[in-house]
Design a protein around this motif. Structure first.
Motif, mmCIF file in Angstrom:
data_model
loop_
_atom_site.group_PDB
_atom_site.id
_atom_site.type_symbol
_atom_site.label_atom_id
_atom_site.label_comp_id
_atom_site.label_asym_id
_atom_site.label_seq_id
_atom_site.Cartn_x
_atom_site.Cartn_y
_atom_site.Cartn_z
ATOM 1 N N PRO A 48 0.691 -1.258 -0.239
ATOM 2 C CA PRO A 48 -0.308 -0.026 -0.379
ATOM 3 C C PRO A 48 0.986 1.648 -0.070
ATOM 4 C CG PRO A 48 0.096 -0.815 2.592
ATOM 5 C CD PRO A 48 1.073 -1.789 1.347
ATOM 6 N N TRP A 49 1.709 1.439 0.276
ATOM 7 C CA TRP A 49 3.121 2.097 0.218
ATOM 8 C C TRP A 49 2.779 3.429 -1.195
ATOM 9 C CZ3 TRP A 49 3.696 2.616 4.984
ATOM 10 C CH2 TRP A 49 3.676 1.523 5.687
ATOM 11 N N ARG A 50 2.626 2.814 -2.694
ATOM 12 C CA ARG A 50 2.190 3.619 -3.437
ATOM 13 C C ARG A 50 0.911 4.447 -2.714
ATOM 14 N NH1 ARG A 50 1.590 0.034 -8.087
ATOM 15 N NH2 ARG A 50 3.471 -0.994 -6.977
ATOM 16 N N VAL A 51 -0.013 3.875 -2.726
ATOM 17 C CA VAL A 51 -1.378 4.936 -2.299
ATOM 18 C C VAL A 51 -0.767 5.673 -1.671
ATOM 19 C CG1 VAL A 51 -3.395 4.990 -1.506
ATOM 20 C CG2 VAL A 51 -2.359 2.653 -3.209
ATOM 21 N N VAL A 52 0.068 5.140 -0.269
ATOM 22 C CA VAL A 52 0.303 6.085 0.702
ATOM 23 C C VAL A 52 0.761 7.188 0.096
ATOM 24 C CG1 VAL A 52 1.169 6.608 2.750
ATOM 25 C CG2 VAL A 52 -0.009 4.612 2.654
ATOM 26 N N GLY A 53 1.732 7.045 -0.925
ATOM 27 C CA GLY A 53 2.730 8.384 -1.364
ATOM 28 C C GLY A 53 2.275 9.085 -1.527
ATOM 29 N N ARG A 54 1.745 8.732 -2.771
ATOM 30 C CA ARG A 54 0.062 8.849 -3.785
ATOM 31 C C ARG A 54 -1.094 10.052 -3.012
ATOM 32 N NH1 ARG A 54 -0.215 4.868 -8.156
ATOM 33 N NH2 ARG A 54 1.806 6.132 -9.583
ATOM 34 N N LEU A 55 -1.438 9.780 -1.983
ATOM 35 C CA LEU A 55 -2.186 10.697 -0.812
ATOM 36 C C LEU A 55 -1.521 11.616 -0.006
ATOM 37 C CD1 LEU A 55 -4.497 7.101 0.242
ATOM 38 C CD2 LEU A 55 -5.106 9.369 -1.140
ATOM 39 N N MET A 56 -0.532 11.558 0.139
ATOM 40 C CA MET A 56 0.765 12.585 1.077
ATOM 41 C C MET A 56 0.220 13.738 0.347
ATOM 42 S SD MET A 56 3.666 10.194 2.966
ATOM 43 C CE MET A 56 4.739 11.483 3.590
ATOM 44 N N THR A 57 0.546 13.596 -0.626
ATOM 45 C CA THR A 57 0.441 15.120 -1.755
ATOM 46 C C THR A 57 -0.912 15.784 -2.288
ATOM 47 O OG1 THR A 57 0.511 14.077 -4.057
ATOM 48 C CG2 THR A 57 2.889 14.834 -2.228
#
Length: 114
Positions: A74-83
């Protein structure tokens, strides 16, 4: 990913990041030619820089988000959500708090103080 090689907290964090399965290279700001990479040397000691393959540079929480975006779910999604609009200001504040207090966090030393 570039981190402060004089900061124990930064070095500890840099050692943990590959465990997330991200696809990045890591170095310290003290061992690379920052000007050649387009990295602001003053900013690099306050906010972690991430140099994208195309030469763009992100700092702070956006750098960490870009790093996470290279990893698996899920890290890819977390990274996108952070911005994203609602989360970006919160992620920025959290990152700045961590950076300001890195000398007090696990692995931190007086050398980590900003």
């Amino acid at each position: 990913m570039l981190n402060d090689g004089d900061c124990g907290f930064c070095m500890r964090t840099a050692a943990l990041v590959p465990r997330l399965g991200v696809d990045i290279d890591s170095a310290t700001v003290q061992t690379v030619d920052l000007a050649a990479l387009g990295v602001d040397p003053d900013r690099a000691l306050v906010e972690m820089p991430f140099v994208h393959p195309d030469g763009r540079v992100d700092y702070g929480h956006r750098a960490f988000a870009a790093i996470l975006a290279t990893g698996p779910m899920p890290w890819r999604v977390v990274g996108r959500l952070m911005t994203t609009r609602p989360i970006d200001p919160v992620a920025r504040r959290v990152y700045h708090w961590v950076a300001a207090n890195r000398s007090r966090l696990p692995g931190g030393t007086p050398a980590c103080s900003l």
